[in-house]
Design a protein around this motif. Structure first.
Motif, PDB file in Angstrom:
ATOM      1  N   GLY A 181       0.827  -1.200   0.000  1.00 20.44           N
ATOM      2  CA  GLY A 181       0.000   0.000   0.000  1.00 20.44           C
ATOM      3  C   GLY A 181       0.856   1.242   0.000  1.00 20.44           C
ATOM      4  N   GLN A 182       0.179   2.378   0.118  1.00 14.94           N
ATOM      5  CA  GLN A 182       0.889   3.649   0.136  1.00 14.94           C
ATOM      6  C   GLN A 182       1.880   3.717   1.290  1.00 14.94           C
ATOM      7  N   SER A 183       2.943   4.456   1.075  1.00 13.67           N
ATOM      8  CA  SER A 183       3.868   4.724   2.161  1.00 13.67           C
ATOM      9  C   SER A 183       3.232   5.706   3.133  1.00 13.67           C
ATOM     10  N   GLY A 184       3.461   5.482   4.422  1.00 12.71           N
ATOM     11  CA  GLY A 184       2.953   6.400   5.424  1.00 12.71           C
ATOM     12  C   GLY A 184       1.541   6.139   5.879  1.00 12.71           C
ATOM     13  N   VAL A 185       0.964   4.969   5.481  1.00 16.98           N
ATOM     14  CA  VAL A 185      -0.431   4.706   5.830  1.00 16.98           C
ATOM     15  C   VAL A 185      -0.570   3.898   7.112  1.00 16.98           C
ATOM     16  N   GLY A 186       0.550   3.427   7.670  1.00 14.95           N
ATOM     17  CA  GLY A 186       0.482   2.728   8.943  1.00 14.95           C
ATOM     18  C   GLY A 186       0.666   1.230   8.875  1.00 14.95           C
ATOM     19  N   LYS A 187       1.336   0.730   7.817  1.00 16.54           N
ATOM     20  CA  LYS A 187       1.548  -0.724   7.704  1.00 16.54           C
ATOM     21  C   LYS A 187       2.367  -1.243   8.885  1.00 16.54           C
ATOM     22  N   SER A 188       3.487  -0.586   9.161  1.00 19.19           N
ATOM     23  CA  SER A 188       4.334  -1.027  10.262  1.00 19.19           C
ATOM     24  C   SER A 188       3.631  -0.855  11.602  1.00 19.19           C
ATOM     25  N   SER A 189       2.813   0.190  11.728  1.00 19.09           N
ATOM     26  CA  SER A 189       2.087   0.411  12.976  1.00 19.09           C
ATOM     27  C   SER A 189       1.082  -0.702  13.224  1.00 19.09           C
ATOM     28  N   ILE A 190       0.431  -1.172  12.149  1.00 19.00           N
ATOM     29  CA  ILE A 190      -0.514  -2.280  12.291  1.00 19.00           C
ATOM     30  C   ILE A 190       0.222  -3.542  12.723  1.00 19.00           C
ATOM     31  N   LEU A 191       1.403  -3.790  12.146  1.00 18.59           N
ATOM     32  CA  LEU A 191       2.195  -4.954  12.553  1.00 18.59           C
ATOM     33  C   LEU A 191       2.585  -4.862  14.025  1.00 18.59           C
ATOM     34  N   GLN A 192       2.870  -3.645  14.476  1.00 16.28           N
ATOM     35  CA  GLN A 192       3.221  -3.468  15.885  1.00 16.28           C
ATOM     36  C   GLN A 192       2.038  -3.784  16.792  1.00 16.28           C
ATOM     37  N   VAL A 193       0.838  -3.440  16.350  1.00 18.73           N
ATOM     38  CA  VAL A 193      -0.357  -3.765  17.128  1.00 18.73           C
ATOM     39  C   VAL A 193      -0.545  -5.278  17.191  1.00 18.73           C
ATOM     40  N   LEU A 194      -0.290  -5.948  16.056  1.00 15.17           N
ATOM     41  CA  LEU A 194      -0.457  -7.397  16.004  1.00 15.17           C
ATOM     42  C   LEU A 194       0.622  -8.127  16.783  1.00 15.17           C
ATOM     43  N   ARG A 195       1.840  -7.576  16.746  1.00 21.90           N
ATOM     44  CA  ARG A 195       2.956  -8.187  17.463  1.00 21.90           C
ATOM     45  C   ARG A 195       3.678  -7.095  18.252  1.00 21.90           C
ATOM     46  N   PRO A 196       3.195  -6.739  19.425  1.00 29.67           N
ATOM     47  CA  PRO A 196       3.787  -5.639  20.206  1.00 29.67           C
ATOM     48  C   PRO A 196       5.257  -5.857  20.535  1.00 29.67           C
ATOM     49  N   ASP A 197       5.720  -7.121  20.483  1.00 29.96           N
ATOM     50  CA  ASP A 197       7.112  -7.391  20.830  1.00 29.96           C
ATOM     51  C   ASP A 197       8.071  -7.028  19.704  1.00 29.96           C
ATOM     52  N   LEU A 198       7.518  -6.733  18.527  1.00 27.45           N
ATOM     53  CA  LEU A 198       8.390  -6.378  17.406  1.00 27.45           C
ATOM     54  C   LEU A 198       8.834  -4.933  17.534  1.00 27.45           C
ATOM     55  N   GLU A 199      10.082  -4.690  17.198  1.00 31.85           N
ATOM     56  CA  GLU A 199      10.598  -3.319  17.217  1.00 31.85           C
ATOM     57  C   GLU A 199      10.713  -2.849  15.782  1.00 31.85           C
ATOM     58  N   ILE A 200       9.587  -2.449  15.218  1.00 31.04           N
ATOM     59  CA  ILE A 200       9.552  -1.981  13.830  1.00 31.04           C
ATOM     60  C   ILE A 200       9.594  -0.464  13.834  1.00 31.04           C
ATOM     61  N   LYS A 201      10.550   0.081  13.153  1.00 29.55           N
ATOM     62  CA  LYS A 201      10.698   1.528  13.128  1.00 29.55           C
ATOM     63  C   LYS A 201       9.601   2.153  12.260  1.00 29.55           C
ATOM     64  N   THR A 202       9.075   3.247  12.741  1.00 28.95           N
ATOM     65  CA  THR A 202       8.100   4.000  11.959  1.00 28.95           C
ATOM     66  C   THR A 202       8.572   5.435  11.850  1.00 28.95           C
ATOM     67  N   ASN A 203       8.255   6.046  10.743  1.00 27.52           N
ATOM     68  CA  ASN A 203       8.626   7.438  10.512  1.00 27.52           C
ATOM     69  C   ASN A 203       7.384   8.313  10.485  1.00 27.52           C
ATOM     70  N   GLU A 204       7.542   9.530  10.922  1.00 27.37           N
ATOM     71  CA  GLU A 204       6.459  10.491  10.799  1.00 27.37           C
ATOM     72  C   GLU A 204       6.275  10.804   9.313  1.00 27.37           C
ATOM     73  N   ILE A 205       5.067  11.156   8.953  1.00 28.51           N
ATOM     74  CA  ILE A 205       4.803  11.500   7.547  1.00 28.51           C
ATOM     75  C   ILE A 205       5.493  12.816   7.227  1.00 28.51           C
ATOM     76  N   SER A 206       6.118  12.834   6.059  1.00 28.48           N
ATOM     77  CA  SER A 206       6.735  14.067   5.604  1.00 28.48           C
ATOM     78  C   SER A 206       5.642  15.040   5.170  1.00 28.48           C
ATOM     79  N   SER A 207       5.527  16.158   5.860  1.00 31.15           N
ATOM     80  CA  SER A 207       4.473  17.111   5.524  1.00 31.15           C
ATOM     81  C   SER A 207       4.725  17.738   4.158  1.00 31.15           C
ATOM     82  N   HIS A 208       5.984  17.759   3.741  1.00 29.55           N
ATOM     83  CA  HIS A 208       6.319  18.348   2.442  1.00 29.55           C
ATOM     84  C   HIS A 208       5.903  17.425   1.301  1.00 29.55           C
ATOM     85  N   LEU A 209       6.187  16.132   1.451  1.00 33.00           N
ATOM     86  CA  LEU A 209       5.894  15.184   0.379  1.00 33.00           C
ATOM     87  C   LEU A 209       4.497  14.593   0.505  1.00 33.00           C
ATOM     88  N   GLY A 210       3.916  14.656   1.699  1.00 32.18           N
ATOM     89  CA  GLY A 210       2.602  14.079   1.902  1.00 32.18           C
ATOM     90  C   GLY A 210       2.628  12.563   1.985  1.00 32.18           C
TER      91      GLY A 210
END
Length: 293
Positions: A166-195
């Motif tokens: 899916g699109q970048s910045g939509v929360g794929k890694s965040s959803i994985l973190q919810v499913l597996r809280p023990d995973l340390e998946i890095k997430t980035n804030e959305i770039s306000s410039h690039l959207g």
């Protein structure tokens, strides 16, 4: 000879899960000679030099494979698109759906960030969700930090290899973190410039969730229809695939041919205008594609 599944590929090493645990393997030279590259998701046999190291001896026949991300034997794709930030994009979703359908992979549409939408946006998203459900797609409306998201998604992973896309910045890694809280998946804030967000995942790895496997991947780096022909495109639209059987002409492209069941359905409201418009755009893109040699 022991058998297993490749769950990670990194720096020329393949990590094979098997009944004795995980064995780090290299590919034999014969694979390079025969132009066979082991992929995450492959079922393989291997010879182990010791308890931890070995060589992959054989890669078994795949039911499908993707080039970008490089993974094989995928059962389903969780296509994550946000309702907002970035805004829901049906054209891009249809592009992903066509690519997934062309590989005979089951798509699951997941629209995230429903917890931060206003009422007008919610109504718009729910209308899109109804359209895609009418076609036959499973559509899940989720919030990132919500136990209901876990309850909705977990049953889909049972005994399957799934890939998130899916699109970048939509929360794929965040959803994985919810499913597996023990995973340390890095997430980035959305770039306000690039959207959009920035890719943080660098290699393909299968993560065990429930009784299934989920690929944490860098996402699709190419969304071009390089392997789809003009006559195959409508088969990647389920609503057109079914109707095409009633077209007068075999190989109908549903553009200007007479007695076209797809265009009749469009006139009668059986097919949404935006899906048909996306089909026409994709068809022209394929026609304009440079020939492969």
């Amino acid at each position: 000879m022991p058998k297993g599944k490749i769950i990670k590929a990194l720096s020329g090493f393949y990590y094979v899960v098997n009944e004795d645990g995980i064995t780090q393997c290299r590919g034999r030279g014969i694979f390079r000679k025969n132009k066979v590259t082991p992929l995450v998701g492959d079922q393989v046999s291997f010879e182990a030099e010791n308890e931890r190291e070995g060589y992959i001896m054989e890669v078994y026949e795949r039911k499908n494979d993707l080039i970008r991300p490089p993974i094989a034997n995928v059962d389903q794709a969780i296509l994550v698109f946000s309702a907002v930030e970035p805004d829901f994009n049906p054209l891009l979703l249809d592009r992903f759906l066509v690519l997934i359908e062309s590989k005979h992979i089951l798509p699951i549409i997941c629209i995230s960030k429903m917890d931060i939408v206003d009422q007008k946006t919610r109504e718009k998203i729910e209308k899109y969700a109804a359209d895609y459900r009418h076609i036959g797609y499973e559509v899940l409306l989720t919030a990132t930090d919500d136990n209901k998201t876990i309850d909705m998604l977990l049953p889909f992973f049972e005994d399957r290899i799934s890939v998130f896309a899916g699109q970048s910045g939509v929360g794929k890694s965040s959803i994985l973190q919810v499913l597996r809280p023990d995973l340390e998946i890095k997430t980035n804030e959305i770039s306000s410039h690039l959207g959009r967000g920035k890719h943080t995942t660098r290699h393909v790895e299968l993560i065990e969730i429930g009784n299934g496997w989920v690929a944490d991947t860098p996402g699709f780096s190419s969304l071009e229809f390089t392997e789809i022909e003009v006559t195959e495109l409508s088969d990647c639209f389920p609503e057109m695939r079914e109707l095409s059987q009633d077209c007068k002409f075999r190989g109908c492209t549903h553009i200007s041919e007479p007695k076209c069941a797809v265009k009749d359905a469009l006139t009668n409201g059986g097919i949404t205008q935006y899906r048909y418009d996306d089909y026409v755009e994709f068809l022209q893109e394929i026609k304009d594609r440079k020939p492969r040699y």
